[in-house]
Design a protein around this motif. Structure first.
Motif, PDB file in Angstrom:
ATOM      1  N   SER A  99      -5.669  -6.214  64.160  1.00 54.52           N
ATOM      2  CA  SER A  99      -5.023  -4.904  63.964  1.00 54.52           C
ATOM      3  C   SER A  99      -3.502  -5.041  63.954  1.00 54.52           C
ATOM      4  CB  SER A  99      -5.429  -3.939  65.073  1.00 54.52           C
ATOM      5  OG  SER A  99      -6.827  -3.744  65.079  1.00 54.52           O
ATOM      6  N   PRO A 100      -2.827  -4.189  63.170  1.00 53.44           N
ATOM      7  CA  PRO A 100      -1.356  -4.204  63.190  1.00 53.44           C
ATOM      8  C   PRO A 100      -0.845  -3.863  64.593  1.00 53.44           C
ATOM      9  CG  PRO A 100      -2.174  -2.830  61.394  1.00 53.44           C
ATOM     10  CD  PRO A 100      -3.353  -3.209  62.226  1.00 53.44           C
ATOM     11  N   ILE A 101       0.285  -4.446  64.957  1.00 52.96           N
ATOM     12  CA  ILE A 101       0.909  -4.190  66.256  1.00 52.96           C
ATOM     13  C   ILE A 101       2.179  -3.398  66.020  1.00 52.96           C
ATOM     14  CG2 ILE A 101       1.994  -5.221  68.281  1.00 52.96           C
ATOM     15  CD1 ILE A 101       0.146  -7.670  67.798  1.00 52.96           C
ATOM     16  N   TRP A 102       2.282  -2.250  66.681  1.00 51.98           N
ATOM     17  CA  TRP A 102       3.509  -1.451  66.633  1.00 51.98           C
ATOM     18  C   TRP A 102       4.314  -1.752  67.879  1.00 51.98           C
ATOM     19  CZ3 TRP A 102       1.705   4.160  65.061  1.00 51.98           C
ATOM     20  CH2 TRP A 102       1.265   4.128  63.736  1.00 51.98           C
ATOM     21  N   ASN A 103       5.608  -1.966  67.701  1.00 51.88           N
ATOM     22  CA  ASN A 103       6.489  -2.223  68.837  1.00 51.88           C
ATOM     23  C   ASN A 103       7.134  -0.952  69.309  1.00 51.88           C
ATOM     24  OD1 ASN A 103       6.004  -4.992  68.804  1.00 51.88           O
ATOM     25  ND2 ASN A 103       7.476  -5.271  67.178  1.00 51.88           N
ATOM     26  N   LYS A 116       1.330  -2.843  72.424  1.00 52.28           N
ATOM     27  CA  LYS A 116       1.260  -3.697  73.607  1.00 52.28           C
ATOM     28  C   LYS A 116       2.200  -3.160  74.681  1.00 52.28           C
ATOM     29  CE  LYS A 116      -0.265  -7.907  71.396  1.00 52.28           C
ATOM     30  NZ  LYS A 116      -1.523  -8.060  72.112  1.00 52.28           N
ATOM     31  N   GLY A 117       1.859  -3.451  75.927  1.00 58.81           N
ATOM     32  CA  GLY A 117       2.687  -3.036  77.048  1.00 58.81           C
ATOM     33  C   GLY A 117       2.594  -4.051  78.169  1.00 58.81           C
ATOM     34  N   ALA A 154       8.059 -15.044  82.959  1.00 60.43           N
ATOM     35  CA  ALA A 154       7.781 -14.580  81.599  1.00 60.43           C
ATOM     36  C   ALA A 154       6.932 -13.320  81.666  1.00 60.43           C
ATOM     37  CB  ALA A 154       7.054 -15.664  80.815  1.00 60.43           C
ATOM     38  N   LEU A 155       7.229 -12.375  80.799  1.00 61.80           N
ATOM     39  CA  LEU A 155       6.419 -11.156  80.719  1.00 61.80           C
ATOM     40  C   LEU A 155       5.125 -11.448  79.978  1.00 61.80           C
ATOM     41  CD1 LEU A 155       9.027  -8.410  79.775  1.00 61.80           C
ATOM     42  CD2 LEU A 155       7.984  -8.834  81.991  1.00 61.80           C
ATOM     43  N   VAL A 156       4.034 -10.927  80.481  1.00 60.43           N
ATOM     44  CA  VAL A 156       2.753 -11.012  79.802  1.00 60.43           C
ATOM     45  C   VAL A 156       2.421  -9.605  79.318  1.00 60.43           C
ATOM     46  CG1 VAL A 156       0.296 -11.529  80.038  1.00 60.43           C
ATOM     47  CG2 VAL A 156       1.997 -12.917  81.256  1.00 60.43           C
ATOM     48  N   LEU A 157       2.236  -9.469  78.010  1.00 60.22           N
ATOM     49  CA  LEU A 157       1.903  -8.182  77.415  1.00 60.22           C
ATOM     50  C   LEU A 157       0.423  -8.139  77.076  1.00 60.22           C
ATOM     51  CD1 LEU A 157       4.938  -7.800  74.962  1.00 60.22           C
ATOM     52  CD2 LEU A 157       4.730  -6.964  77.315  1.00 60.22           C
ATOM     53  N   ALA A 158      -0.127  -6.933  77.045  1.00 57.29           N
ATOM     54  CA  ALA A 158      -1.532  -6.740  76.680  1.00 57.29           C
ATOM     55  C   ALA A 158      -1.642  -5.454  75.868  1.00 57.29           C
ATOM     56  CB  ALA A 158      -2.399  -6.654  77.933  1.00 57.29           C
ATOM     57  N   ASP A 159      -2.731  -5.315  75.132  1.00 52.78           N
ATOM     58  CA  ASP A 159      -2.981  -4.096  74.369  1.00 52.78           C
ATOM     59  C   ASP A 159      -3.117  -2.940  75.351  1.00 52.78           C
ATOM     60  OD1 ASP A 159      -3.153  -5.973  72.367  1.00 52.78           O
ATOM     61  OD2 ASP A 159      -5.318  -5.773  72.093  1.00 52.78           O
TER      62      ASP A 159
END
Length: 121
Positions: free
Chosen positions: A117-121, A72-73, A92-97
């Protein structure tokens, strides 16, 4: 376990436009036996036909590849109502794939990245 096996043999890794511009390649180019491609503006069909073992791409689905993870970014900033007695907007930050990590499927099946799907930070 798949990553341990991957370290034992050379891999062809494509680093897509967004991944490359965010510095991904500076941290992943550690194994001298791996071949890295940073060729720009490849289409989904280009990616599917070039024989890469792994993809770091903006595309959530590429024929013949399975999703390993998504990253996500930053998407935008939103304003939320605060919890104080006087409602004060709170940013607030909004993150998306943004970037998808895909692995060549040995059977040639396609398994796209999705909400499970797994999310990598």
């Amino acid at each position: 376990e798949a990553q341990r096996g991957a370290a034992a043999r050379p891999l062809r890794v494509h680093i897509g436009n967004l991944a490359a511009t965010t510095g991904v390649s500076r941290f992943l180019e550690l194994d001298p036996t791996w071949e890295y491609s940073k060729e720009e503006n490849l289409t989904i069909d280009d990616l599917a036909s070039r024989g890469f073992d792994r993809l770091l791409t903006e595309w959530p689905e590429v024929p013949g590849y399975r999703c390993q993870a998504l990253i996500k970014g930053f998407e935008r900033i939103s304003l939320r109502r605060g919890l104080l007695p006087i409602p004060v907007p709170v940013p607030a930050l909004v993150l998306a794939d943004k970037v998808y990590v895909l692995e060549k499927d040995p059977e040639g099946s396609t398994h796209p990245c999705d909400a499970k799907s797994p999310i990598w930070n």
